[in-house]
Design a protein around this motif. Structure first.
Motif, PDB file in Angstrom:
ATOM      1  N   ASP A  16      -7.785  -1.378  -4.322  1.00  0.00           N
ATOM      2  CA  ASP A  16      -8.046  -1.411  -3.364  1.00  0.00           C
ATOM      3  C   ASP A  16      -6.706  -1.973  -2.393  1.00  0.00           C
ATOM      4  O   ASP A  16      -6.135  -2.932  -2.380  1.00  0.00           O
ATOM      5  N   ASN A  17      -6.416  -1.178  -1.075  1.00  0.00           N
ATOM      6  CA  ASN A  17      -4.993  -0.929  -0.371  1.00  0.00           C
ATOM      7  C   ASN A  17      -5.163  -2.323   0.302  1.00  0.00           C
ATOM      8  O   ASN A  17      -4.487  -2.813   1.024  1.00  0.00           O
ATOM      9  N   THR A  18      -6.539  -2.452   0.814  1.00  0.00           N
ATOM     10  CA  THR A  18      -6.822  -3.118   2.042  1.00  0.00           C
ATOM     11  C   THR A  18      -7.086  -5.014   1.317  1.00  0.00           C
ATOM     12  O   THR A  18      -7.059  -5.167   2.652  1.00  0.00           O
ATOM     13  N   LYS A  19      -7.009  -4.901   0.139  1.00  0.00           N
ATOM     14  CA  LYS A  19      -6.915  -6.147  -0.653  1.00  0.00           C
ATOM     15  C   LYS A  19      -5.742  -6.375  -1.133  1.00  0.00           C
ATOM     16  O   LYS A  19      -5.792  -7.616  -1.404  1.00  0.00           O
ATOM     17  N   ASN A  49       0.794  -1.679   0.443  1.00  0.00           N
ATOM     18  CA  ASN A  49       0.137  -0.483  -0.220  1.00  0.00           C
ATOM     19  C   ASN A  49       0.812   1.138   0.082  1.00  0.00           C
ATOM     20  O   ASN A  49       0.320   1.775   0.005  1.00  0.00           O
TER      21      ASN A  49
END
Length: 126
Positions: free
Chosen positions: A73-76, A30
């Motif tokens: 999508d940094n959460t993924k 990220n």
């Protein structure tokens, strides 16, 4: 080390859409610029689109502006390439790339990216 795996390629007709995905693993990504490149047989790998670490800045080669959209999508730990209004000249192997050094810009040369996926084939028929 970072592993990148692309998916979503396929055979479509001119005017259709495809969404490519790139899943990253190995370490958090990220903080890093990511990009999509493409390559056809006998030609150099060419830059398609790039995105900074937080998605705040995106960039596109002229040939795809207005048709392709890069997002992440940094959460993924994932980056995507939405490709609309596809043309036969978009046919290529598409590669996801990550620049492993912190940078505030979006490099467009392949040798500025340290990590690459294996590629996914996109074929657009006329």
């Amino acid at each position: 080390q970072v592993q990148l795996v692309e998916s979503g390629g396929g055979l479509v007709q001119a005017g259709d859409s495809l969404r490519l995905s790139c899943a990253a693993s190995g370490r958090p990504v990220n903080s890093y610029t990511m990009a999509w490149f493409r390559q056809t047989p006998g030609k150099e790998r060419e830059y398609v689109a790039g995105i900074t670490w937080n998605g705040g800045w995106t960039d596109y080669t002229d040939a795809v502006k207005g048709r392709f959209t890069i997002s992440r999508d940094n959460t993924k730990s994932a980056v995507y390439l939405q490709m609309d209004s596809l043309k036969p000249e978009d046919t290529a192997v598409y590669y996801c790339a990550l620049r492993g050094q912190l940078v505030v810009t979006i490099p467009i040369m392949p040798n500025e990216y340290e990590y690459w996926g294996q590629g996914t084939q996109v074929t657009v028929s006329s």
